[in-house]
Design a protein around this motif. Sequence first.
Motif, PDB file in Angstrom:
ATOM      1  N   PRO A  69      -0.026  12.037   6.035  1.00  0.00           N
ATOM      2  CA  PRO A  69       0.212  10.981   5.031  1.00  0.00           C
ATOM      3  C   PRO A  69      -1.068  10.174   4.775  1.00  0.00           C
ATOM      4  O   PRO A  69      -1.108   8.956   4.967  1.00  0.00           O
ATOM      5  N   ASP A  70      -2.110  10.859   4.341  1.00  0.00           N
ATOM      6  CA  ASP A  70      -3.438  10.260   4.170  1.00  0.00           C
ATOM      7  C   ASP A  70      -3.739   9.878   2.726  1.00  0.00           C
ATOM      8  O   ASP A  70      -4.778   9.276   2.450  1.00  0.00           O
ATOM      9  N   GLU A  92       0.861  -1.183   0.000  1.00  0.00           N
ATOM     10  CA  GLU A  92       0.000   0.000   0.000  1.00  0.00           C
ATOM     11  C   GLU A  92       0.899   1.235   0.000  1.00  0.00           C
ATOM     12  O   GLU A  92       1.871   1.303   0.764  1.00  0.00           O
ATOM     13  N   SER A  93       0.578   2.184  -0.856  1.00  0.00           N
ATOM     14  CA  SER A  93       1.370   3.419  -0.905  1.00  0.00           C
ATOM     15  C   SER A  93       0.862   4.409   0.133  1.00  0.00           C
ATOM     16  O   SER A  93      -0.350   4.524   0.375  1.00  0.00           O
ATOM     17  N   VAL A  94       1.789   5.113   0.747  1.00  0.00           N
ATOM     18  CA  VAL A  94       1.476   6.151   1.740  1.00  0.00           C
ATOM     19  C   VAL A  94       2.126   7.436   1.237  1.00  0.00           C
ATOM     20  O   VAL A  94       3.352   7.499   1.068  1.00  0.00           O
ATOM     21  N   ARG A 100      10.472   6.499   3.781  1.00  0.00           N
ATOM     22  CA  ARG A 100       9.982   7.352   2.700  1.00  0.00           C
ATOM     23  C   ARG A 100      11.124   7.988   1.923  1.00  0.00           C
ATOM     24  O   ARG A 100      12.224   8.205   2.440  1.00  0.00           O
ATOM     25  N   PHE A 114       4.382   2.624   9.059  1.00  0.00           N
ATOM     26  CA  PHE A 114       4.881   3.293   7.867  1.00  0.00           C
ATOM     27  C   PHE A 114       6.233   2.727   7.437  1.00  0.00           C
ATOM     28  O   PHE A 114       7.060   2.352   8.269  1.00  0.00           O
ATOM     29  N   ASP A 129      -0.083  -1.291   9.729  1.00  0.00           N
ATOM     30  CA  ASP A 129      -0.308   0.094  10.149  1.00  0.00           C
ATOM     31  C   ASP A 129       1.012   0.816  10.431  1.00  0.00           C
ATOM     32  O   ASP A 129       1.030   1.926  10.937  1.00  0.00           O
ATOM     33  N   ARG A 188      -3.386   7.840  -0.741  1.00  0.00           N
ATOM     34  CA  ARG A 188      -3.062   6.446  -1.004  1.00  0.00           C
ATOM     35  C   ARG A 188      -2.807   6.135  -2.483  1.00  0.00           C
ATOM     36  O   ARG A 188      -2.552   4.990  -2.840  1.00  0.00           O
TER      37      ARG A 188
END
Length: 480
Positions: free
Chosen positions: A157-158, A4-6, A210, A207, A205, A160
């Motif tokens: 960071p909401d 999943e991308s954040v 980055r 992270f 959940d 996606r």
Amino acid sequence: MNYESVIGLEVHAELSTNTKIYCSCKNEFGLDVNTSCCPVCMGMPGTLPVLNKKVVEYAIKAGLALNCDITRASKQDRKNYFYPDLPKAYQISQFDLPLCTNGYLDIDVGGEKKRIGITRIHIEEDAGKLIHSVMGDESYVDFNRCGVPLIEIVSEPDLRSAEEARVYLETLKSVLQYIEVSDCKMEEGSLRCDINVSLRPEGSDKFGTRSEMKNVSTFSGTQRAIEYEIGRQTEILSNGGVIEQETRRWDDGKGENVLLRSKEEAHDYRYFPEPDLVPMIISEEWIEEIRKEIPEMPDKKKARYTGELGLGDYEAGIIVGNKSMARFFDRCIELGGDAKQTANWLQGDIMKYVKDNDISFDDVPFTPESLNELSKITSDGTISITAAKKVLARMFETNDSPAKIVDELGLAQISDTSAIEAMVNGVLEANPQSFEDYKNGKTRALGFLVGMVMKESKGKGNPQIINKMILDKLEAYKNS
């Protein structure tokens, strides 16, 4: 493994003040190189900055529009780093007490609403601009941009997906334009963003590490940059590699990013309070004064268009997305214009002309009153829709009233039923076979006859009247 991308964005918007943030130099794009700088914005020894109050006002206005809490007691800080376009070797910014915190922006992606948190909005000065020679062997510095006031809007960071990020940027731009704190001209660098991307296993959940891409300045470029970085990180992780925290540069022409440097942390900048500027104390009275200046926001305006005025979601979105068009539309409605007709003109022929001629909607030469007049004489049958398009084209060229153009070009539609009936009878007498064709189910005969009458009238006959008159005669013969 699926990831999943954040995604989080740090958006820098240049504020539309007359002067820079700490001096009286002009805040204007396109001036000759190094003609809008002074000892203050050049960081000469012994100079002292003076904070532009309008910068604080605009930042608070942006914060209120983006549902933020306003910090009542704030300050400014020095962010220390060395780079050729930063003459002071530090940037005046804000660290632990930003002007605005804990906001949000609602976006619409594919018909689904999503709320994106906004961590903070703070004010800071821009750096200069490096200019590299064509041969690549020399670099120059233009200090005109030094001291240009910025707000930095940092999202949670909401996000996606790359599409969500693009929609967020488009929505944010619309808000800033509506409250008139920034012109958001991306081609001039007035709106640009830094992109933070990380991946994590689906369902986790926690992270991931980055990477950051600096100064991406188009919506489509933002989407492409994120899609590329997601692919790059996915490939590394899928091959058992480790993502390094780093800053990368997006090259939109090549469609790839390249490593610039390892990512700095806050302590690397050695932040400390700016000693030459006093703390900012924001009063409740001032906040409320600014709040009263905030106009109807795009989301509220769109809801009104779809609710009260009956526009479709798509057409309402097109109009709301351009502040000048929305203002023009609102004025048309205030003057009694039909919402659906006006929307069709705006997003159709008018927007096409604006794009084809590479002009701003603000450059549309005629008034809402003139567009309402055009809509009226079209709907009441004075002119046909084909003629109306000709009138509109002339309105762009001359700014004359629709009535004057119709008169000059002889475009008035023939709606006199006796005159039309005479032409219809003549065409029917000349084409008797059409009666039998229609009776035998060949409905194209109707279109043929209508076309012949329109030709007879030199295109001025009212097509609705002609169509009904011929249809009545054909049906009467069919049922006889």
